[in-house]
Motif scaffolding. Structure first.
Motif, mmCIF file in Angstrom:
data_model
loop_
_atom_site.group_PDB
_atom_site.id
_atom_site.type_symbol
_atom_site.label_atom_id
_atom_site.label_comp_id
_atom_site.label_asym_id
_atom_site.label_seq_id
_atom_site.Cartn_x
_atom_site.Cartn_y
_atom_site.Cartn_z
ATOM 1 N N ALA A 1 20.989 9.443 19.875
ATOM 2 C CA ALA A 1 20.948 10.879 20.185
ATOM 3 C C ALA A 1 21.900 11.243 21.321
ATOM 4 N N ASN B 1 16.888 12.299 12.752
ATOM 5 C CA ASN B 1 16.116 11.083 12.450
ATOM 6 C C ASN B 1 15.362 11.262 11.131
ATOM 7 N N HIS C 1 12.260 6.229 19.651
ATOM 8 C CA HIS C 1 11.967 7.529 20.250
ATOM 9 C C HIS C 1 10.773 8.152 19.531
ATOM 10 N N VAL D 1 16.416 15.145 28.498
ATOM 11 C CA VAL D 1 17.857 14.884 28.421
ATOM 12 C C VAL D 1 18.443 16.242 28.032
ATOM 13 N N THR E 1 15.559 15.120 16.262
ATOM 14 C CA THR E 1 14.334 14.900 15.491
ATOM 15 C C THR E 1 14.615 15.085 14.001
ATOM 16 N N VAL F 1 15.117 6.529 26.108
ATOM 17 C CA VAL F 1 15.073 7.647 27.060
ATOM 18 C C VAL F 1 14.737 7.223 28.491
ATOM 19 N N GLY G 1 20.460 3.829 23.375
ATOM 20 C CA GLY G 1 20.050 4.675 24.481
ATOM 21 C C GLY G 1 18.593 5.072 24.376
ATOM 22 N N ASP H 1 19.199 5.365 16.347
ATOM 23 C CA ASP H 1 19.012 6.626 17.055
ATOM 24 C C ASP H 1 19.928 6.599 18.277
HETATM 25 C C1 LIG Z 1 16.235 13.855 22.533
HETATM 26 C C2 LIG Z 1 16.092 12.689 21.650
HETATM 27 C C3 LIG Z 1 15.562 12.814 20.370
HETATM 28 C C4 LIG Z 1 14.981 14.115 19.846
HETATM 29 O O1 LIG Z 1 15.942 15.103 19.890
HETATM 30 P P1 LIG Z 1 15.670 16.652 19.691
HETATM 31 O O2 LIG Z 1 17.053 17.167 19.804
HETATM 32 O O3 LIG Z 1 14.785 17.072 20.803
HETATM 33 O O4 LIG Z 1 15.075 16.873 18.362
HETATM 34 C C5 LIG Z 1 15.545 11.700 19.570
HETATM 35 N N1 LIG Z 1 15.989 10.513 20.011
HETATM 36 C C6 LIG Z 1 16.469 10.338 21.265
HETATM 37 C C7 LIG Z 1 16.937 8.989 21.711
HETATM 38 C C8 LIG Z 1 16.547 11.435 22.131
HETATM 39 O O5 LIG Z 1 17.028 11.272 23.367
#
Ligand SMILES: *Cc1c(COP(=O)(O)O)cnc(C)c1O
Length: 463
Positions: free
Chosen positions: A264, A145, A181, A80, A142, A237, A235, A262
């Motif tokens: 993100a 979280n 995730h 992503v 990351t 991935v 969301g 999460d």
């Molecule tokens: C990308 C993503 C993460 C991790 O993100 P980083 O920016 O790579 O540390 C965590 N959760 C979800 C849902 C993500 O898409």
């Protein structure tokens, strides 16, 4: 004269050269390859004198620049991967130039945290979240979280009359989740909570990744009143599925748990009235993760955590950089280093501040809606071509698909990515080999989808 002094005198020329190179790169990023397997020899020894920046730039341009890939260009659909808006680049440059160590909002001679606190308000406003969240910038989702779950861990301790931050974690902390995730799991292992301790909640039937609330309640009841952490998804991935936050909120009123979301990239659904229903009720969570280097389109490394203000004491207990005697101090004499993992930090908020200030709510609504439209356009192509099949309906911005003959997926993807026209990443979904294309870059347009589908059609004839 040494190189450092020469560089000091040449600063204008150096930065002008870098600016011109940057403009050239960005203006042609849609033409640059999305893949490069070019090898480069690693130099093992540092020279005595150094070269000065002009020569270093020449060396960079000879050895590394030609093999840099257009990962922030319009057709990098792997993982992503966001891009960088012009305003975000401007803010990022200024972060470097002003080079603040962003900590305190007052008192310590540095006001850069005020910019961070204001940026947080802008983000809450963008997402229509209430103002009772305390937030800060970390390097990625990351770490976001990790930060949120660290406060959750301290909260669990409190339920048991313990201070885990001081005493260490004891007992077996219960964590429930359906499709977390991988970085949330990694956070559990970093936090000493155990990546293997997640109690699996069933997903909804019918090709879903969202948790089944009925099963969640059964799993909660099996804990006999023990406090736990729920990691839910805004969301996922693979298929961008969202847990039902209104239903979870009802459970939250009945049972004692820390609710983490999460979000993100999925949190950006809130930017458009077409998709904001997906996050309805998320404001009731205890903590939320949002990445900025994905759909906000600011440079790496940028993400925010949102933790309910009422948990601020738990947060300070977890991250305080001094002993407990200073606890009162941490609250009165505000400094970010008592609220998050890092101590010294660059002014991460500035790129976000610039892009939010420059494009406003409407700018982000347009980015989100346009990315979803291109995802749907791409999904139409997959649907209409008998050689491909969608592995899940497109709920937002990601297309998860396979070839009708799934065994051809690795060969097809290798050929596709090696064209350098587009980059996608492999996945495994419901036991099937698949491919993901995620749309979060503001530059991606309908023409990019046309270009990619033409390339894909061509590759089919070569299989
Ligand atoms: C990308 C993503 C993460 C991790 O993100 P980083 O920016 O790579 O540390 C965590 N959760 C979800 C849902 C993500 O898409």
């Amino acid at each position: 004269m040494n190189n450092l002094n020469t560089d000091k005198q040449n600063l204008d020329a150096i930065l002008t050269a870098v600016k011109q190179q940057g403009v050239d790169y960005l203006n042609h990023i849609h033409e640059r390859s999305t893949v490069n397997s070019g090898e480069v020899e690693i130099i093992g020894d540092l020279s005595e004198q150094g070269t000065g920046t002009v020569e270093a730039l020449k060396q960079f341009n000879q050895r590394f620049e030609p093999i840099m890939v257009a990962s922030s260009g319009p057709r990098y659909w792997g993982f992503v991967t966001g891009g960088t808006t012009p305003a975000a680049i401007a803010g990022d440059w200024l972060s470097t130039i002003y080079d603040q160590n962003t900590q305190s909002a007052k008192g310590n001679g540095d006001i850069s945290a005020i910019i961070e606190l204001e940026t947080i308000q802008l983000l809450l406003s963008l997402f229509n979240l209430p103002k009772d969240f305390f937030c800060g910038f970390v390097t990625g989702a990351t770490l976001s979280n990790f930060t949120c779950l660290a406060v959750a861990r301290q909260w669990i301790g409190k339920q048991l009359g313990k201070d885990f931050a001081r005493e260490g974690v004891s007992g077996n902390v219960k964590v429930l989740s359906a499709t977390p995730h991988s970085s949330a799991i990694k956070s559990l292992s970093m936090l000493g909570l155990g990546s293997g301790n997640v109690i699996q909640v069933e997903v909804l039937p019918g090709n879903r990744e969202a948790l089944d609330v009925v099963d969640l309640e059964l799993k909660i009841q099996a804990l006999n009143g023990e406090a736990f952490i729920l990691i839910s998804s805004a969301g996922t991935v693979n298929t961008v599925d969202f847990d039902d936050f209104e239903a979870i909120n009802l459970l939250k009123q009945k049972y004692n748990f820390w609710w983490h979301i999460d979000a993100a990239f999925g949190g950006f659904a809130a930017c458009s009235s077409k998709y904001s229903h997906l996050v309805k009720g998320w404001e009731n969570a205890d903590s939320i993760t949002v990445d900025c280097h994905k759909w906000l389109n600011v440079p790496y490394e940028s993400a925010v955590f949102f933790v309910k203000e009422k948990h601020q004491l738990l947060q300070v207990e977890t991250f305080q950089n001094a002993n407990a005697a200073y606890l009162g101090n941490a609250m009165d004499n505000f400094s970010y280093l008592n609220f998050l993992p890092e101590n010294s930090r660059r002014l991460k908020a500035l790129p976000a501040w610039f892009t939010l200030t420059s494009y406003g709510k409407q700018g982000y609504q347009e980015i989100v809606e346009s990315n979803v439209e291109t995802a749907l356009q791409f999904a139409d192509f997959i649907n209409e071509n008998p050689n491909f099949e969608l592995l899940a309906p497109v709920r937002l911005n990601t297309v998860c698909f396979s070839l009708t003959d799934e065994n051809l997926v690795p060969l097809f993807l290798t050929k596709l990515n090696s064209t350098g026209k587009v980059f996608m990443t492999p996945t495994l979904y419901n036991g099937k080999k698949g491919i993901r294309a995620a749309f979060v870059n503001w530059r991606t347009k309908s023409e990019d989808v046309d270009l990619v589908t033409a390339v894909m059609t061509e590759i089919l004839t070569e299989l």
